[in-house]
Design an enzyme around this catalytic site. Structure first.
Site, PDB file in Angstrom:
ATOM      1  N   ASN A 148     -29.734 -68.566  50.392  1.00  0.00           N
ATOM      2  CA  ASN A 148     -30.201 -69.950  50.199  1.00  0.00           C
ATOM      3  C   ASN A 148     -29.171 -70.871  49.540  1.00  0.00           C
ATOM      4  O   ASN A 148     -29.186 -72.063  49.760  1.00  0.00           O
ATOM      5  CB  ASN A 148     -31.530 -69.971  49.422  1.00  0.00           C
ATOM      6  CG  ASN A 148     -31.427 -69.329  48.063  1.00  0.00           C
ATOM      7  OD1 ASN A 148     -30.509 -68.542  47.805  1.00  0.00           O
ATOM      8  ND2 ASN A 148     -32.352 -69.640  47.186  1.00  0.00           N
ATOM      9  N   GLU A 178     -31.090 -61.655  39.618  1.00  0.00           N
ATOM     10  CA  GLU A 178     -31.673 -62.999  39.770  1.00  0.00           C
ATOM     11  C   GLU A 178     -32.619 -62.920  40.958  1.00  0.00           C
ATOM     12  O   GLU A 178     -32.185 -62.958  42.111  1.00  0.00           O
ATOM     13  CB  GLU A 178     -30.566 -64.029  40.030  1.00  0.00           C
ATOM     14  CG  GLU A 178     -29.608 -64.230  38.869  1.00  0.00           C
ATOM     15  CD  GLU A 178     -30.260 -64.916  37.675  1.00  0.00           C
ATOM     16  OE1 GLU A 178     -31.379 -65.437  37.801  1.00  0.00           O
ATOM     17  OE2 GLU A 178     -29.637 -64.914  36.596  1.00  0.00           O
ATOM     18  N   CYS A 216     -35.436 -70.148  44.773  1.00  0.00           N
ATOM     19  CA  CYS A 216     -36.084 -69.120  43.946  1.00  0.00           C
ATOM     20  C   CYS A 216     -36.944 -69.716  42.841  1.00  0.00           C
ATOM     21  O   CYS A 216     -38.001 -69.203  42.522  1.00  0.00           O
ATOM     22  CB  CYS A 216     -35.005 -68.246  43.335  1.00  0.00           C
ATOM     23  SG  CYS A 216     -33.755 -69.222  42.491  1.00  0.00           S
ATOM     24  N   GLU A 263     -27.537 -66.200  34.432  1.00  0.00           N
ATOM     25  CA  GLU A 263     -26.304 -66.774  34.972  1.00  0.00           C
ATOM     26  C   GLU A 263     -26.101 -68.112  34.275  1.00  0.00           C
ATOM     27  O   GLU A 263     -27.044 -68.715  33.758  1.00  0.00           O
ATOM     28  CB  GLU A 263     -26.407 -66.945  36.488  1.00  0.00           C
ATOM     29  CG  GLU A 263     -26.429 -65.594  37.153  1.00  0.00           C
ATOM     30  CD  GLU A 263     -26.219 -65.588  38.651  1.00  0.00           C
ATOM     31  OE1 GLU A 263     -26.917 -66.341  39.350  1.00  0.00           O
ATOM     32  OE2 GLU A 263     -25.379 -64.796  39.115  1.00  0.00           O
TER      33      GLU A 263
HETATM   34  N1  LIG Z   1     -33.298 -65.903  40.819  1.00  0.00           N
HETATM   35  C1  LIG Z   1     -32.338 -66.456  41.533  1.00  0.00           C
HETATM   36  O1  LIG Z   1     -31.371 -66.993  41.003  1.00  0.00           O
HETATM   37  C2  LIG Z   1     -32.405 -66.451  43.036  1.00  0.00           C
HETATM   38  C3  LIG Z   1     -31.554 -67.297  43.755  1.00  0.00           C
HETATM   39  C4  LIG Z   1     -31.635 -67.301  45.120  1.00  0.00           C
HETATM   40  C5  LIG Z   1     -32.538 -66.480  45.796  1.00  0.00           C
HETATM   41  N2  LIG Z   1     -33.351 -65.668  45.098  1.00  0.00           N
HETATM   42  C6  LIG Z   1     -34.350 -64.822  45.802  1.00  0.00           C
HETATM   43  O2  LIG Z   1     -33.766 -64.255  46.966  1.00  0.00           O
HETATM   44  C7  LIG Z   1     -34.753 -64.032  47.964  1.00  0.00           C
HETATM   45  C8  LIG Z   1     -34.279 -64.549  49.298  1.00  0.00           C
HETATM   46  O3  LIG Z   1     -33.012 -64.083  49.585  1.00  0.00           O
HETATM   47  P1  LIG Z   1     -32.746 -62.884  50.607  1.00  0.00           P
HETATM   48  O4  LIG Z   1     -33.792 -62.882  51.678  1.00  0.00           O
HETATM   49  O5  LIG Z   1     -31.318 -62.970  50.994  1.00  0.00           O
HETATM   50  O6  LIG Z   1     -33.001 -61.611  49.680  1.00  0.00           O
HETATM   51  P2  LIG Z   1     -32.762 -60.076  50.030  1.00  0.00           P
HETATM   52  O7  LIG Z   1     -33.214 -59.313  48.847  1.00  0.00           O
HETATM   53  O8  LIG Z   1     -33.327 -59.728  51.345  1.00  0.00           O
HETATM   54  O9  LIG Z   1     -31.176 -59.943  50.200  1.00  0.00           O
HETATM   55  C9  LIG Z   1     -30.286 -60.360  49.204  1.00  0.00           C
HETATM   56  C10 LIG Z   1     -28.958 -59.666  49.395  1.00  0.00           C
HETATM   57  O10 LIG Z   1     -29.116 -58.273  49.197  1.00  0.00           O
HETATM   58  C11 LIG Z   1     -28.544 -57.547  50.272  1.00  0.00           C
HETATM   59  N3  LIG Z   1     -29.311 -56.296  50.384  1.00  0.00           N
HETATM   60  C12 LIG Z   1     -30.472 -56.090  51.044  1.00  0.00           C
HETATM   61  N4  LIG Z   1     -30.880 -54.812  50.870  1.00  0.00           N
HETATM   62  C13 LIG Z   1     -29.950 -54.199  50.101  1.00  0.00           C
HETATM   63  C14 LIG Z   1     -29.791 -52.869  49.589  1.00  0.00           C
HETATM   64  N5  LIG Z   1     -30.694 -51.931  49.833  1.00  0.00           N
HETATM   65  N6  LIG Z   1     -28.716 -52.611  48.831  1.00  0.00           N
HETATM   66  C15 LIG Z   1     -27.805 -53.566  48.548  1.00  0.00           C
HETATM   67  N7  LIG Z   1     -27.877 -54.825  49.027  1.00  0.00           N
HETATM   68  C16 LIG Z   1     -28.941 -55.143  49.785  1.00  0.00           C
HETATM   69  C17 LIG Z   1     -28.674 -58.499  51.445  1.00  0.00           C
HETATM   70  O11 LIG Z   1     -27.780 -58.152  52.479  1.00  0.00           O
HETATM   71  C18 LIG Z   1     -28.352 -59.820  50.783  1.00  0.00           C
HETATM   72  O12 LIG Z   1     -26.958 -59.976  50.637  1.00  0.00           O
HETATM   73  C19 LIG Z   1     -35.979 -64.750  47.459  1.00  0.00           C
HETATM   74  O13 LIG Z   1     -36.907 -63.815  46.941  1.00  0.00           O
HETATM   75  C20 LIG Z   1     -35.461 -65.644  46.353  1.00  0.00           C
HETATM   76  O14 LIG Z   1     -36.415 -65.977  45.387  1.00  0.00           O
HETATM   77  C21 LIG Z   1     -33.296 -65.628  43.734  1.00  0.00           C
HETATM   78  C1  LIG Z   2     -29.798 -75.438  41.965  1.00  0.00           C
HETATM   79  N1  LIG Z   2     -31.164 -75.014  42.173  1.00  0.00           N
HETATM   80  C2  LIG Z   2     -31.782 -75.895  43.136  1.00  0.00           C
HETATM   81  C3  LIG Z   2     -31.947 -75.096  40.979  1.00  0.00           C
HETATM   82  C4  LIG Z   2     -31.202 -73.653  42.718  1.00  0.00           C
HETATM   83  C5  LIG Z   2     -30.844 -72.553  41.796  1.00  0.00           C
HETATM   84  C6  LIG Z   2     -30.631 -71.252  42.534  1.00  0.00           C
HETATM   85  C7  LIG Z   2     -31.879 -70.703  43.123  1.00  0.00           C
HETATM   86  O1  LIG Z   2     -32.150 -70.467  44.254  1.00  0.00           O
END
Ligand SMILES: NC(=O)c1ccc[n+]([C@@H]2O[C@H](COP(=O)([O-])OP(=O)(O)OC[C@H]3O[C@@H](n4cnc5c(N)ncnc54)[C@H](O)[C@@H]3O)[C@@H](O)[C@H]2O)c1
Ligand SMILES: C[N+](C)(C)CCCC=O
Length: 474
Positions: free
Chosen positions: A137, A234, A268, A448
């Site tokens: 994202n 995260e 997220c 972070e």
């Molecule tokens: N808290 C935060 O800062 C934050 C920021 C952005 C997104 N997110 C979360 O991310 C999710 C969406 O992103 P997504 O669909 O890419 O998530 P995802 O968990 O499917 O994948 C994230 C990353 O992990 C890798 N991955 C998947 N399975 C793995 C494994 N078994 N071992 C190692 N790596 C693996 C993927 O290839 C990708 O690079 C949402 O739940 C969102 O809330 C959190």
């Molecule tokens: C900059 N934002 C919009 C707060 C996103 C933080 C990273 C989460 O997805």
């Protein structure tokens, strides 16, 4: 496209509904090669002073500034978000690198006086090769938010972007190299879960910093635990936004839109459970719906566009599925929630939908309980502060939360009781790089941004210095 096709080989991704390039997922050989390169780079990089490391990073920040438009355009193609937002993501990445460049020279320890003139000192040492694994994202921003503190502290990094958005992390690698980073300091490996697992389990990887979903976060932690490696996680959220009747309504409405529709709702920290005090509920909802319907959807490269395309066809179907499920469970679609086909033929295959506001929601509905990760806001009404706090905290996640009120005492009292790592008063989704960001409960471990993140990329060494003779018990 050709440039990246040549560089990144065979993995496939689409925009808008067309193949942009083919990339080859990295296997064990490539992951080993990247970790080996990072190990070599670490030897000299970790010996530089913070000031010297900071200089390279400042240069990288300048280069990003000069390439702002190029990177932002590539991020649009990579991810589907609007150019306006992509520029802000590039700015956040640059600011993060600048910020940690400044902090690099502040790493310091403590001096502890002990009896007889003896003393101890502590110092912060880098961990070694850190692995960064990103979500799709905020592809460029995530790569920067992870690499900047890691490199500032003297680590090297192997970064794996999401296979859905692989391109802009490679641009960051080129920028670091051009800025004077030693070869192998910041490496990008491409691939999905297998490549990610190889990285997590690599014996020479000292730490894993992961951004993604809760289920994947659990797996990452499990893999890292085998090597007793620290993790930063995260993860996802289902955050509440509390709007009290004494709020400035105009700001509260704008806040709710910012809390739900950035990056097509794929954020997220989004405040997707919008609790509105009953007295202002009708007025608030009517204004939110009016402004949601006015959001311009379409070509993400146009200046006027405010909402681009979702990241993939399968994700679009998943989000539309949540809307269907919400209807079955008794929610009312107040606006949006439909596939959207832009008029321009070049965009017809894109993954667009109209932003959605759901009314008649109840706390037990799927749309209120689960992370949708799309442009879908659920509005719920409440009567009292005590009631809304109980309902807001009734979730296994705790990434973010927000409150709108003019009563300063209420604002702080409410925030104090919200079980979330990143709270906002009278705004939402504001994440300056100077401020730590991260979640409570299943939304993650570690932070972070901010000064505290230096602690997550270093380990503390304590040195005892004897100034007298050894008093042996033997
Ligand atoms: N808290 C935060 O800062 C934050 C920021 C952005 C997104 N997110 C979360 O991310 C999710 C969406 O992103 P997504 O669909 O890419 O998530 P995802 O968990 O499917 O994948 C994230 C990353 O992990 C890798 N991955 C998947 N399975 C793995 C494994 N078994 N071992 C190692 N790596 C693996 C993927 O290839 C990708 O690079 C949402 O739940 C969102 O809330 C959190
Ligand atoms: C900059 N934002 C919009 C707060 C996103 C933080 C990273 C989460 O997805």
């Amino acid at each position: 496209h050709t440039k990246y096709k040549n560089k990144l080989k065979h993995y496939v991704f689409l925009f808008p509904g067309r193949i942009l390039c083919h990339l080859e997922p990295c296997g064990a050989a490539e992951v080993n090669q990247a970790v080996e390169a990072a190990k070599k780079a670490f030897i000299n990089w970790s010996k530089l002073s913070g000031m010297e490391r900071g200089r390279v990073m400042i240069e990288a920040a300048h280069l990003i500034e000069g390439k702002r438009e190029e990177i932002a355009e590539m991020e649009v193609v990579n991810n589907g978000k609007s150019i306006t937002e992509a520029r802000l993501d590039v700015d956040s990445a640059r600011l993060c690198i600048e910020y940690y460049a400044g902090l690099a020279s502040t790493l310091a320890g403590q001096h502890v006086q002990l009896p007889g003139g003896s003393f101890a000192y502590t110092c912060r040492e880098p961990l070694g090769v850190c692995a960064g694994i990103g979500a799709w994202n905020y592809p460029f921003q995530i790569a920067a938010w992870k690499s900047a503190p890691a490199l500032a502290c003297g680590n090297s990094m192997v970064f794996k972007p999401s296979p859905v958005t692989p391109v802009t992390a490679a641009m960051l690698a080129e920028i670091y190299a051009k800025a004077g980073a030693p070869e192998g300091l910041f490496n990008v490996v491409q691939g999905g879960q297998e490549t990610g697992s190889l990285l997590c389990q690599h014996p020479d990887v000292a730490k894993v910093s992961f951004t993604g979903s809760v289920p994947t976060g659990r797996k990452i932690m499990e893999m890292a635990s085998k090597g007793v490696k620290p993790v930063t996680l995260e993860l996802g959220g289902k955050s509440p936004l509390l709007i009290f009747k004494d709020s400035d309504l105009e700001n509260a409405v704008k806040g709710a839109l910012m809390a739900n529709f950035l990056s097509q709702g794929q954020v997220c920290s989004n405040g997707t459970r919008v609790f509105v005090q009953r007295d202002i509920f009708p007025e608030f909802v009517s204004e939110v719906v009016k402004r949601t319907q006015a959001i311009e959807i379409g070509d993400p490269l146009l200046e006027s566009t405010r909402m681009g395309a979702l990241v993939s066809r399968s994700h679009l179907h998943k989000v539309l599925g949540f809307v269907e499920q919400a209807k079955k469970e008794g929610a009312t679609v107040l606006c949006g929630g439909e596939p959207f086909v832009p008029s321009h033929p070049k965009l017809r295959g894109g993954f667009y939908m109209t932003p959605c506001v759901l009314g008649d929601c109840r706390d037990e509905m799927t749309c209120v309980k689960e992370e949708i990760f799309g442009p879908v806001m659920s509005v719920l009404s409440f009567e009292t502060e005590e009631e809304v706090l109980r309902r807001a905290n009734d979730t296994t996640m705790g990434l973010a939360a927000g409150v709108f009120t003019r009563d300063v005492r209420r604002a702080h009292r409410v925030v104090e009781q919200l079980k979330a790592g990143s709270c906002f008063i009278n705004n939402y989704n504001i994440t300056p790089v100077e401020v730590p960001f991260g979640g409570f409960k299943t939304s993650g471990i570690g932070r972070e941004n901010g000064q505290v993140t230096l602690e997550y990329y270093t380990q503390l060494k304590t040195v005892y210095v004897e100034m007298g003779d050894v008093e042996s018990l033997f």
